[in-house]
Design an enzyme around this catalytic site. Structure first.
Site, PDB file in Angstrom:
ATOM      1  N   ASP A 272      25.582  22.171 -23.554  1.00 25.16           N
ATOM      2  CA  ASP A 272      24.137  22.434 -23.441  1.00 25.16           C
ATOM      3  C   ASP A 272      23.313  21.217 -23.072  1.00 25.16           C
ATOM      4  O   ASP A 272      22.105  21.332 -22.850  1.00 25.16           O
ATOM      5  CB  ASP A 272      23.632  22.991 -24.783  1.00 25.16           C
ATOM      6  CG  ASP A 272      24.239  24.354 -25.075  1.00 25.16           C
ATOM      7  OD1 ASP A 272      24.822  24.538 -26.153  1.00 25.16           O
ATOM      8  OD2 ASP A 272      24.156  25.226 -24.185  1.00 25.16           O
TER       9      ASP A 272
ATOM     10  N   HIS B 286      23.516  27.096 -31.459  1.00 27.77           N
ATOM     11  CA  HIS B 286      24.525  27.674 -30.551  1.00 27.77           C
ATOM     12  C   HIS B 286      23.954  27.704 -29.128  1.00 27.77           C
ATOM     13  O   HIS B 286      23.530  26.669 -28.631  1.00 27.77           O
ATOM     14  CB  HIS B 286      24.911  29.074 -31.087  1.00 27.77           C
ATOM     15  CG  HIS B 286      26.081  29.731 -30.424  1.00 27.77           C
ATOM     16  ND1 HIS B 286      26.941  29.102 -29.565  1.00 27.77           N
ATOM     17  CD2 HIS B 286      26.544  31.006 -30.539  1.00 27.77           C
ATOM     18  CE1 HIS B 286      27.877  29.939 -29.166  1.00 27.77           C
ATOM     19  NE2 HIS B 286      27.663  31.117 -29.728  1.00 27.77           N
TER      20      HIS B 286
ATOM     21  N   HIS C 126      29.721  19.138 -31.839  1.00 24.88           N
ATOM     22  CA  HIS C 126      30.414  20.417 -31.636  1.00 24.88           C
ATOM     23  C   HIS C 126      31.304  20.699 -32.827  1.00 24.88           C
ATOM     24  O   HIS C 126      31.852  19.788 -33.435  1.00 24.88           O
ATOM     25  CB  HIS C 126      31.273  20.359 -30.363  1.00 24.88           C
ATOM     26  CG  HIS C 126      31.632  21.719 -29.850  1.00 24.88           C
ATOM     27  ND1 HIS C 126      32.717  22.425 -30.309  1.00 24.88           N
ATOM     28  CD2 HIS C 126      31.013  22.502 -28.945  1.00 24.88           C
ATOM     29  CE1 HIS C 126      32.773  23.591 -29.688  1.00 24.88           C
ATOM     30  NE2 HIS C 126      31.749  23.670 -28.865  1.00 24.88           N
TER      31      HIS C 126
HETATM   32  C1  SDX Z   1      27.524  25.609 -28.411  1.00 27.00           C
HETATM   33  O1  SDX Z   1      31.522  26.906 -30.946  1.00 27.00           O
HETATM   34  C2  SDX Z   1      31.374  26.811 -29.702  1.00 27.00           C
HETATM   35  O2  SDX Z   1      32.317  26.749 -28.923  1.00 27.00           O
HETATM   36  C3  SDX Z   1      29.946  26.784 -29.220  1.00 27.00           C
HETATM   37  C4  SDX Z   1      29.764  26.526 -27.734  1.00 27.00           C
HETATM   38  C5  SDX Z   1      30.258  27.668 -26.889  1.00 27.00           C
HETATM   39  O3  SDX Z   1      30.622  27.439 -25.726  1.00 27.00           O
HETATM   40  O4  SDX Z   1      30.190  28.828 -27.373  1.00 27.00           O
HETATM   41  O5  SDX Z   1      30.461  25.355 -27.360  1.00 27.00           O
HETATM   42  C6  SDX Z   1      28.295  26.347 -27.381  1.00 27.00           C
HETATM   43  O6  SDX Z   1      26.976  26.218 -29.279  1.00 27.00           O
HETATM   44  C7  SDX Z   1      27.518  24.095 -28.386  1.00 27.00           C
HETATM   45  C8  SDX Z   1      26.718  23.484 -29.565  1.00 27.00           C
HETATM   46  C9  SDX Z   1      25.234  23.552 -29.208  1.00 27.00           C
HETATM   47  N1  SDX Z   1      24.433  23.106 -30.384  1.00 27.00           N
HETATM   48  C10 SDX Z   1      23.733  21.947 -30.348  1.00 27.00           C
HETATM   49  O7  SDX Z   1      23.801  21.115 -29.422  1.00 27.00           O
HETATM   50  C11 SDX Z   1      22.841  21.719 -31.564  1.00 27.00           C
HETATM   51  C12 SDX Z   1      22.964  20.272 -32.025  1.00 27.00           C
HETATM   52  N2  SDX Z   1      24.330  20.138 -32.560  1.00 27.00           N
HETATM   53  C13 SDX Z   1      24.461  20.199 -34.006  1.00 27.00           C
HETATM   54  O8  SDX Z   1      23.554  21.073 -34.653  1.00 27.00           O
HETATM   55  C14 SDX Z   1      25.911  20.296 -34.428  1.00 27.00           C
HETATM   56  O9  SDX Z   1      26.601  19.293 -33.811  1.00 27.00           O
HETATM   57  C15 SDX Z   1      26.676  21.600 -34.264  1.00 27.00           C
HETATM   58  C16 SDX Z   1      25.913  22.760 -34.774  1.00 27.00           C
HETATM   59  C17 SDX Z   1      27.063  21.839 -32.859  1.00 27.00           C
HETATM   60  C18 SDX Z   1      27.913  21.432 -35.111  1.00 27.00           C
HETATM   61  O10 SDX Z   1      27.388  21.341 -36.392  1.00 27.00           O
HETATM   62  P1  SDX Z   1      28.207  20.918 -37.632  1.00 27.00           P
HETATM   63  O11 SDX Z   1      29.507  21.652 -37.630  1.00 27.00           O
HETATM   64  O12 SDX Z   1      27.369  21.023 -38.868  1.00 27.00           O
HETATM   65  O13 SDX Z   1      28.490  19.437 -37.324  1.00 27.00           O
HETATM   66  P2  SDX Z   1      29.376  18.620 -38.252  1.00 27.00           P
HETATM   67  O14 SDX Z   1      29.463  19.208 -39.623  1.00 27.00           O
HETATM   68  O15 SDX Z   1      30.664  18.360 -37.536  1.00 27.00           O
HETATM   69  O16 SDX Z   1      28.502  17.268 -38.429  1.00 27.00           O
HETATM   70  C19 SDX Z   1      29.161  16.125 -38.823  1.00 27.00           C
HETATM   71  C20 SDX Z   1      28.074  15.081 -39.043  1.00 27.00           C
HETATM   72  C21 SDX Z   1      27.006  15.487 -40.065  1.00 27.00           C
HETATM   73  O17 SDX Z   1      26.551  14.266 -40.670  1.00 27.00           O
HETATM   74  P3  SDX Z   1      27.266  13.811 -42.103  1.00 27.00           P
HETATM   75  O18 SDX Z   1      26.846  14.894 -43.105  1.00 27.00           O
HETATM   76  O19 SDX Z   1      28.762  13.777 -41.874  1.00 27.00           O
HETATM   77  O20 SDX Z   1      26.653  12.468 -42.411  1.00 27.00           O
HETATM   78  O21 SDX Z   1      27.367  14.822 -37.819  1.00 27.00           O
HETATM   79  C22 SDX Z   1      25.973  15.110 -38.011  1.00 27.00           C
HETATM   80  C23 SDX Z   1      25.876  16.019 -39.220  1.00 27.00           C
HETATM   81  O22 SDX Z   1      24.610  15.845 -39.833  1.00 27.00           O
HETATM   82  N3  SDX Z   1      25.546  15.774 -36.766  1.00 27.00           N
HETATM   83  C24 SDX Z   1      24.509  15.376 -36.031  1.00 27.00           C
HETATM   84  C25 SDX Z   1      24.507  16.233 -34.919  1.00 27.00           C
HETATM   85  N4  SDX Z   1      25.512  17.115 -34.996  1.00 27.00           N
HETATM   86  C26 SDX Z   1      26.163  16.820 -36.162  1.00 27.00           C
HETATM   87  N5  SDX Z   1      23.605  14.370 -36.202  1.00 27.00           N
HETATM   88  C27 SDX Z   1      22.662  14.255 -35.226  1.00 27.00           C
HETATM   89  N6  SDX Z   1      22.605  15.042 -34.114  1.00 27.00           N
HETATM   90  C28 SDX Z   1      23.494  16.034 -33.932  1.00 27.00           C
HETATM   91  N7  SDX Z   1      23.415  16.816 -32.838  1.00 27.00           N
END
Ligand code: SDX
Length: 387
Positions: free
Chosen positions: A327, A229, A270
């Protein structure tokens, strides 16, 4: 109408609440605060005006804005007991831990006298939090740097006050740079609210129990800390430093595609945006401008640009609709403003306090509000006898 959302990963969530504050369209990359597009607010508004808009639902008149700014100045100070609390932490304690504790201390200070049925007292608590979080942030930074505690200069505007209190020398010297003030004001606007993200949902869940707003926001701070987050902005800088140079970008992208590596591209992806995060677009554009204005050459910017280009052209990221989020670039600007990495998420919390208190206020007057009570799918044992 049912408020049932099905994410593309098949995950289904029911709406946890109704809210009129912020609207996001994740597929179109749309973000509105009280109906105003984030791009227009970024271009024409100020953080204090946006905070007023989020809390009250409408833009302030010139008089209302002046009165709001005067309230924020009047409430900017904190007790000596806060300096004692912050001083009790180790110099290298993480600033988010100290911020959560400091806001919890405010909950102790105001709890007994707070009548949550009184609308004016609720509004005053919201103003106090928006006014005091910058002061707490400045004092936490100074503690970490071994600088003496100080008091906010209430003759200055909101962002200048924060910058001066943070960076002024022991003898009170600090040269305000208008480009720095503008850049920070814009970053606070972009971080101010984002619908039911994890930390705002936390504030609402805690608030739904009747806990006071300071305790609710302290809980929001701890939820924001996580690297998935708000903690991502700190994690992005660490990731860019580990990648080190544009030559290593390809291998970083490969590693992020290998699930067994446990490595993700921080600042990418996201829960809701399956298109560009509109805030990332604004911050990406302002990064180059701010570094140019400050004459800062940061090789990590080249690494970030190359990483973004590589990921956006890679099938793995395209197929999963992974784009840079808020971020991804913000840490590069904070670094150029001489804000240390460990303070990045505190900066996120400073802007997001306006959103947190707006949601808390909205919830308090929601006639349908009930105590939050998420349900589960039980996967444990059937009933069995304890013999
Ligand atoms: C914020 O909610 C909000 O609005 C939050 C926010 C706000 O203003 O409050 O916008 C602020 O928190 C932004 C997010 C910051 N976090 C990061 O940048 C951390 C890196 N991002 C990931 O950890 C991830 O993208 C999340 C946590 C943001 C979302 O996670 P999810 O919901 O688990 O992602 P998903 O299920 O949609 O993933 C789909 C696929 C998966 O692979 P498969 O199982 O389908 O094969 O995409 C992959 C995930 O493994 N994936 C990534 C990835 N993010 C998702 N692979 C590599 N790098 C990434 N960053």
């Amino acid at each position: 109408e049912t408020g049932l959302f099905t994410y593309d990963s098949g995950y289904t969530a029911t709406a946890s609440c109704k809210s009129a504050i912020t609207y996001i369209d994740g597929d179109k990359g749309v973000l509105l605060y009280r109906g105003y597009p984030i791009e227009q607010l970024a271009d024409k508004s100020s953080f204090v005006e946006v905070a007023y808009l989020l809390i009250n639902g409408e833009r302030p008149s010139a008089e209302q804005l002046k009165a709001f700014e005067a309230e924020l100045s009047a409430e900017a100070g904190v007790d000596e007991s806060i300096n004692t609390l912050i001083g009790s932490f180790a110099k290298d304690a993480h600033p988010m831990a100290i911020l959560a504790a400091s806001i919890a201390q405010l909950s102790a200070k105001y709890h007994a006298s707070l009548d949550l049925d009184d609308a004016e007292q609720r509004r005053q608590a919201a103003v106090r939090l928006i006014a005091k979080v910058p002061t707490l942030s400045a004092l936490i930074y100074r503690h970490g740097k071994g600088l003496p505690a100080n008091t906010p200069d209430t003759s200055l505007d909101y962002v200048s006050r924060f910058l001066k209190q943070t960076f002024e020398s022991a003898d009170g010297k600090y040269d305000l740079n208008k480009d720095v003030v503008k850049a920070l004001d814009l970053l606070f606007i972009l971080h101010a609210d984002h619908e039911q993200n994890a930390s705002t949902s936390t504030v609402r869940l805690v608030g739904s129990t009747g806990a006071n707003p300071y305790a609710s926001v302290a809980a929001g701070v701890t939820a924001l800390w996580g690297p998935a987050h708000g903690g991502a902005n700190e994690a992005v800088l660490k990731m860019l430093e580990e990648i080190g140079s544009a030559d290593n970008v390809e291998s970083a992208v490969l590693k992020a595609k290998d699930k067994t590596s446990g490595f993700r591209l921080m600042g990418f992806g996201h829960r809701v945006y399956k298109n560009f995060d509109p805030r990332a677009k604004v911050i990406g554009e302002m990064t180059k401008q701010v570094l140019g204005q400050l004459g800062v050459q940061d090789p990590l910017l080249d690494v970030a640009i190359k990483l973004e280009q590589a990921a956006l052209q890679d099938d793995y990221f395209v197929a999963r609709k992974l784009y840079p989020n808020v971020d991804f670039y913000s840490g590069i600007i904070y670094k150029a403003l001489n804000i240390p990495t460990e303070m990045f998420t505190v900066m996120f919390a400073l802007g997001r306090t306006a959103g947190w208190v707006s949601h808390w206020l909205e919830q308090q007057v929601d006639p349908e509000m009930k105590i939050g009570r998420p349900r589960q799918v039980y996967t444990g044992h059937d009933v069995r006898d304890y013999k």
